[in-house]
Design an enzyme around this catalytic site. Sequence first.
Site, PDB file in Angstrom:
ATOM      1  N   ASP A  94       0.808  -1.226   0.000  1.00 16.30           N
ATOM      2  CA  ASP A  94       0.000   0.000   0.000  1.00 16.30           C
ATOM      3  C   ASP A  94       0.839   1.275   0.000  1.00 16.30           C
ATOM      4  OD1 ASP A  94       0.935  -0.720   2.498  1.00 16.30           O
ATOM      5  OD2 ASP A  94      -0.767   0.121   3.571  1.00 16.30           O
ATOM      6  N   GLU A 151      10.842  -3.159  12.281  1.00 11.87           N
ATOM      7  CA  GLU A 151      12.035  -2.613  11.593  1.00 11.87           C
ATOM      8  C   GLU A 151      13.237  -2.657  12.524  1.00 11.87           C
ATOM      9  OE1 GLU A 151       9.196  -0.967  12.079  1.00 11.87           O
ATOM     10  OE2 GLU A 151       8.398  -0.187  10.184  1.00 11.87           O
TER      11      GLU A 151
HETATM   12  N1  UDP Z   1      -0.457  -7.299   5.992  1.00 13.19           N
HETATM   13  C1  UDP Z   1      -0.538  -8.662   6.093  1.00 13.19           C
HETATM   14  N2  UDP Z   1      -1.455  -9.219   6.946  1.00 13.19           N
HETATM   15  C2  UDP Z   1      -2.292  -8.467   7.701  1.00 13.19           C
HETATM   16  C3  UDP Z   1      -2.210  -7.064   7.593  1.00 13.19           C
HETATM   17  C4  UDP Z   1      -1.264  -6.523   6.749  1.00 13.19           C
HETATM   18  O1  UDP Z   1       0.192  -9.379   5.402  1.00 13.19           O
HETATM   19  O2  UDP Z   1      -3.107  -9.034   8.441  1.00 13.19           O
HETATM   20  C5  UDP Z   1       0.550  -6.703   5.072  1.00 13.19           C
HETATM   21  C6  UDP Z   1      -0.001  -5.551   4.228  1.00 13.19           C
HETATM   22  O3  UDP Z   1      -0.440  -6.028   2.979  1.00 13.19           O
HETATM   23  C7  UDP Z   1       1.185  -4.618   4.108  1.00 13.19           C
HETATM   24  C8  UDP Z   1       1.983  -4.892   5.376  1.00 13.19           C
HETATM   25  O4  UDP Z   1       1.568  -6.153   5.868  1.00 13.19           O
HETATM   26  O5  UDP Z   1       1.970  -4.933   2.986  1.00 13.19           O
HETATM   27  C9  UDP Z   1       1.752  -3.820   6.435  1.00 13.19           C
HETATM   28  O6  UDP Z   1       0.376  -3.802   6.768  1.00 13.19           O
HETATM   29  P1  UDP Z   1      -0.492  -2.462   6.854  1.00 13.19           P
HETATM   30  O7  UDP Z   1      -0.317  -1.708   5.602  1.00 13.19           O
HETATM   31  O8  UDP Z   1      -1.868  -2.824   7.252  1.00 13.19           O
HETATM   32  O9  UDP Z   1       0.241  -1.740   8.047  1.00 13.19           O
HETATM   33  P2  UDP Z   1       0.544  -0.210   8.236  1.00 13.19           P
HETATM   34  O10 UDP Z   1       1.192   0.269   6.995  1.00 13.19           O
HETATM   35  O11 UDP Z   1      -0.766   0.433   8.440  1.00 13.19           O
HETATM   36  O12 UDP Z   1       1.448  -0.177   9.407  1.00 13.19           O
HETATM   37 MN    MN Z   2       0.588   0.093   5.095  1.00 10.71          MN
END
Ligand code: UDP
Ligand code: MN
Length: 480
Positions: free
Chosen positions: A336, A419
């Site tokens: 995203d 990270e």
């Molecule tokens: N993701 C995943 N499983 C989940 C939620 C998120 O594999 O249950 C993946 C999502 O597609 C993204 C990454 O983990 O590539 C980070 O998730 P998210 O974008 O929801 O987190 P944020 O950016 O809000 O911290």
């Molecule tokens: Mn994200």
Amino acid sequence: MKLTYSNLGGSGNGNGSKLSLGKSIKMYLTIFIATTCIYMVLYQYHISQEPFAGSEVVKHQEKSSSYIASYLWSPISLLMANNSISTNSNPLPTTTTTTTTKTITSTTAPTTTTATIFQKLGLSSASIETVSLIATRPTLISSRLDLRSGFRSGLGSVGGSHHKTVTIKTSTTPTTTATTSTSPASGLLTTKLATTPAKPKAKQSAAAKSTTAHSDNAHKTRPTFVAVSQPPPLYIITPTYRRPEQMAELTRLGYTLKHVANLLWLVIEDANKTNPLVAHTLDRIGVPYEYMVAPMPEKYKQTKRAKPRGVSNRNKGLQYLRQHATEGVLYFADDDNTYDISIFEQMRYINKVAMWPVGLVTKTGVSSPIIQAGKLVGFYDGWIGGRKYPVDMAGFAVSVKFLKERPKAEMPFKPGYEEDGFLRSLAPLANSDIELLADECRDILTWHTQTKKNAPAQALNRTRYQNTNLEFIDKLLVRP
Ligand code: UDP
Ligand code: MN
């Protein structure tokens, strides 16, 4: 001799003869050089017209002067190399892929209709753990025949073996396909492979041997001196999961990555089985990829607290690299986020770890290393939380060699500290070893964007829309 001199226009006297001899030699030399030049230009032109010439596969041979030299001596080669980069039709020169027997191989023509997706993929999605659309060295060679017959029979699927599971990705566009179809087997391609420096690791050796054998053979059938090289490979690890926005996110990211040469996209879904729709989308985008699954452990799924999102996915990606990659650079690109492609060209050449600013959509605005007098002196982020490396997932890259020298390095299932935990696990890592990209961290080339979460689409009224296109479209929607 004398006759010759006078025939060449010399006068009777000795000095005159010498002079005219000199002139004649000059003239012949000029003609000879001119002819040679014309011949070389014509030959280069001939080579540049060859199909496949622009879609060379070369394993990167270290970042050395020879890489540059290989371009310099032939401007047309340079043009061809640029062309190959811009069309991104080069399969990645990755290492062996020996995935499980449960993998499938598929190449879907860009014109595939939705009705045939599932048929084409031949799924039973329940049995699939991995889907590939990458060209790996051994299979590139061993499936040459398949490749040809596949194209001859008008594109369609390229058959894959049960045990080796790699699809040859030779075309990213219908135009490219048309070109390749007229081509004889990839002589050029194998020639390049033959020039690859052999660095066989134990596990690879068998496959590598067969590659070499084929390469030698191909070299005999079509020798060429075209020098085309590839930059270091990039491994982009993208966690993804099932939700209504998934296809949109993957499509957007995929077409960003399509601008980047010599890249393998490791798309890893938080799921127990692969989704044919995702595979179809990845096929259509045409970026070399490996699609795998890595479900979040049940205990984290159940928790009411923050979840370690994408962690098992990323660790699976690291595991893949430990097995299959030898060089290049890895980067965690969430599905995203937003990426300026110039960051990829910068991260390719790093030696250990690199960092750079990440644009945020919070009031902090940015997460960035703090640089003073050219040195990393700290980190700027909305939340430090006792982290040694308070950085964003989109703000660092790691050399594959550096990773592999640290066999235990992995990402912890610790929300907020993913990270930091991963970077700490890369110890020893001195701050002075961290390369600062994006104009020494004065520029923003990646953004941690977030897509609004949406409710799934309602079920289609099948009675009302029976026998309409909506029946097809409905199959493309992702519902949890
Ligand atoms: N993701 C995943 N499983 C989940 C939620 C998120 O594999 O249950 C993946 C999502 O597609 C993204 C990454 O983990 O590539 C980070 O998730 P998210 O974008 O929801 O987190 P944020 O950016 O809000 O911290
Ligand atoms: Mn994200």
